[in-house]
Design a protein around this motif. Structure first.
Motif, short mmCIF file in Angstrom:
data_model
loop_
_atom_site.label_atom_id
_atom_site.label_comp_id
_atom_site.label_asym_id
_atom_site.label_seq_id
_atom_site.Cartn_x
_atom_site.Cartn_y
_atom_site.Cartn_z
N ALA A 26 1.74 39.08 -74.13
CA ALA A 26 0.60 39.82 -74.65
C ALA A 26 -0.67 39.21 -74.06
N GLY A 27 -1.79 39.85 -74.31
CA GLY A 27 -3.10 39.29 -73.98
C GLY A 27 -3.23 38.85 -72.54
N SER A 28 -3.79 37.66 -72.36
CA SER A 28 -4.12 37.20 -71.00
C SER A 28 -2.88 36.93 -70.16
N ARG A 62 3.42 30.82 -76.54
CA ARG A 62 3.74 32.25 -76.44
C ARG A 62 5.23 32.50 -76.56
N VAL A 85 -1.91 26.94 -76.28
CA VAL A 85 -1.38 28.27 -76.62
C VAL A 85 0.14 28.25 -76.48
N ASP A 119 -6.99 34.90 -86.89
CA ASP A 119 -7.96 34.74 -85.80
C ASP A 119 -7.34 34.04 -84.60
N SER A 120 -6.36 33.19 -84.85
CA SER A 120 -5.84 32.32 -83.78
C SER A 120 -4.38 32.63 -83.43
N CYS A 121 -3.84 33.70 -84.02
CA CYS A 121 -2.44 34.09 -83.74
C CYS A 121 -2.40 35.57 -83.35
N ARG A 122 -1.33 35.95 -82.67
CA ARG A 122 -1.00 37.38 -82.58
C ARG A 122 0.17 37.63 -83.50
N GLU A 150 -7.28 23.83 -75.81
CA GLU A 150 -6.71 24.88 -76.64
C GLU A 150 -5.26 25.01 -76.18
N TYR A 161 -5.66 25.21 -72.18
CA TYR A 161 -6.97 25.67 -71.74
C TYR A 161 -7.98 24.58 -72.08
N ARG A 199 -10.84 42.64 -81.30
CA ARG A 199 -11.02 42.61 -79.84
C ARG A 199 -10.90 44.00 -79.24
N ASP A 240 2.16 35.07 -80.31
CA ASP A 240 1.60 33.85 -79.71
C ASP A 240 0.57 33.27 -80.67
N PHE A 241 0.12 32.07 -80.39
CA PHE A 241 -0.92 31.45 -81.21
C PHE A 241 -1.56 30.31 -80.45
N LYS A 242 -2.72 29.90 -80.96
CA LYS A 242 -3.47 28.80 -80.36
C LYS A 242 -3.62 27.70 -81.40
N ASP A 282 -13.44 28.51 -71.31
CA ASP A 282 -12.12 27.92 -71.62
C ASP A 282 -11.10 28.17 -70.50
P1 TMP Z 1 -4.86 35.07 -74.84
O1 TMP Z 1 -3.69 35.97 -74.62
O2 TMP Z 1 -6.17 35.79 -74.91
O3 TMP Z 1 -4.89 33.92 -73.86
O4 TMP Z 1 -4.67 34.39 -76.29
C1 TMP Z 1 -3.52 33.67 -76.62
C2 TMP Z 1 -3.54 33.30 -78.09
O5 TMP Z 1 -4.60 32.39 -78.35
C3 TMP Z 1 -3.79 34.48 -79.03
O6 TMP Z 1 -2.95 34.30 -80.18
C4 TMP Z 1 -5.23 34.38 -79.43
C5 TMP Z 1 -5.49 32.91 -79.32
N1 TMP Z 1 -6.84 32.62 -78.86
C6 TMP Z 1 -7.71 31.88 -79.66
O7 TMP Z 1 -7.35 31.50 -80.77
N2 TMP Z 1 -8.94 31.60 -79.18
C7 TMP Z 1 -9.38 31.99 -77.96
O8 TMP Z 1 -10.51 31.68 -77.58
C8 TMP Z 1 -8.48 32.75 -77.14
C9 TMP Z 1 -8.90 33.24 -75.78
C10 TMP Z 1 -7.23 33.04 -77.63
#
Ligand code: TMP
Length: 264
Positions: free
Chosen positions: A108-110, A104, A102, A210-213, A100, A131, A229, A185-187, A139
Motif C-alpha cells: 500500500a501507500g509509498s 509492511r 515502517v 494516524d500511524s497504521c493502515r 521512522e 526513514y 490523505r 502497515d504501520f510506523k 523523511d
Molecule cells: P507510506 O506508505 O506512506 O510510506 O506509509 C507507511 C506507513 O507509515 C503507513 O501506515 C502510514 C505511516 N506513516 C506515518 O505514520 N507517518 C508518516 O509520515 C508517513 C509518511 C507514513
C-alpha cells in the motif's frame, strides 16, 4: 462538544519540551517523565495538507494507550506509563532515535507507488523500512548503511529496533485480526531509555490509526488516516469504530460528540 475541544490554554503553566504535528510534549511531574498531549491536528504530505479534526486526539490517546498497555503487559519495552486524562499520557523520557521504522505486511501507500505493486497485494514476508526523521528533507528512506555511517543508530541498536518492530507487528497483527481488522502497515518510533549505566531501546511515540493502515477484513474499508490523505471523509467515524472494536470506548460514549439527535 466542549469535552472534545483541545484545552491548550490550561497547559500554559507547564514547560513545553517539543511540539510535533499531532502531539505536544510537556515536562512531566518527576524527572525522567514527560506528558504527551494528543492534538486534533491531522496532517499529510509533510503538513502540506492540514485540518483540525475535532475529537481525533481523544481517540488516538485512548487507542494508543490500549496498544502500549497491551505491549507492556507482554514484556515489550515502551515509554508508556499511564493515561492521565482525555488527551494526555504520562511517559518516560527517552532519547528519540531519528528514524521512522515502517513495517509492511500488505502492499500500500509509498511501497505500491515505488515498486508498482497493486494495493492489497500480500507481501511474501513482512518488510521493514527505515526513514530518516527530518521534515526539511521530507523523511527520506535510508538504509542501514546510512544509519550507521551517520551515527543515527549503532549496528546492535538496529538489530534491537528490528526485533522490536517484528514483535510489535506479530502481536498487533493478531490483536487487530481478532477484531476483524487487517494490519496492512504501520510506523513506529523508538528511543533510548537510560537506567543508570544501562540503556535499552524502547517503543516510543504512538500507535494509532494516524500511524497504521487498518483495513476492515470483510469490506477492505480503510479505517485509518488514508481517509484524510485521500479525502474519503468519515475519519472520526472510522477511528471511533477502531476504538469500539478494541473495546476502549463504549458504544454510546462518543455519540455525544455528534450533538443532539432527533429521537424518533
Ligand atoms: P507510506 O506508505 O506512506 O510510506 O506509509 C507507511 C506507513 O507509515 C503507513 O501506515 C502510514 C505511516 N506513516 C506515518 O505514520 N507517518 C508518516 O509520515 C508517513 C509518511 C507514513
Amino acid at each position: 462538544m466542549d469535552f472534545l475541544k483541545p484545552r491548550s490554554h490550561r497547559m500554559t503553566r507547564r514547560r513545553r519540551i517539543y511540539e510535533g504535528k499531532a502531539k505536544v510534549l510537556y515536562e512531566g511531574p518527576e524527572p525522567g517523565t514527560l506528558i504527551q498531549y494528543f492534538k486534533d491536528d491531522a496532517t499529510a504530505f509533510n503538513a502540506k495538507k492540514h485540518e483540525v479534526i475535532e475529537g481525533k486526539g481523544v481517540l488516538n490517546n485512548r487507542i494508543s494507550e490500549y496498544v502500549f498497555q497491551r505491549l507492556n503487559d507482554i514484556g515489550v519495552p515502551t515509554h508508556f506509563i499511564r493515561r492521565i486524562n482525555m488527551r494526555e499520557q504520562l511517559i518516560r523520557e527517552v532519547e528519540i532515535i531519528p528514524l521512522e521504522v515502517v513495517v509492511r505486511n500488505v502492499a500500500a501507500g509509498s511501497l505500491s507507488t515505488r515498486l508498482g505493486l497493486e494495493e492489497g497485494t500480500q507481501l511474501p514476508r513482512s518488510i521493514i523500512e527505515f526513514y530518516y526523521k527530518n521534515d526539511q528533507l521530507n523523511d527520506p528512506m535510508v538504509s542501514e548503511e546510512h544509519i550507521t555511517a551517520f551515527g543515527w543508530a549503532a549496528p546492535q541498536e538496529i538489530d534491537d529496533i528490528m526485533a522490536l518492530a517484528i514483535r510489535v507487528n506479530d502481536f498487533l497483527s493478531g490483536l487487530f485480526l481478532g477484531v476483524g481488522i487487517r494490519l496492512v502497515d504501520f510506523k513506529i518510533e523508538t528511543g533510548r531509555l537510560w537506567e543508570g549505566e544501562n540503556m535499552r531501546i524502547v517503543l516510543a511515540d504512538e500507535i494509532s490509526p494516524d500511524s497504521c493502515r487498518l483495513w476492515d477484513v470483510k469490506t477492505n474499508d480503510k479505517m485509518d488516516k488514508d481517509r484524510f490523505r485521500k479525502d474519503l471523509g468519515g475519519m472520526i467515524e472510522a477511528y471511533t469504530e477502531v476504538a469500539r472494536r478494541l473495546g476502549v470506548v463504549q458504544d454510546n460514549e462518543f455519540a455525544r460528540a455528534e450533538g443532539p439527535r432527533l429521537v424518533k
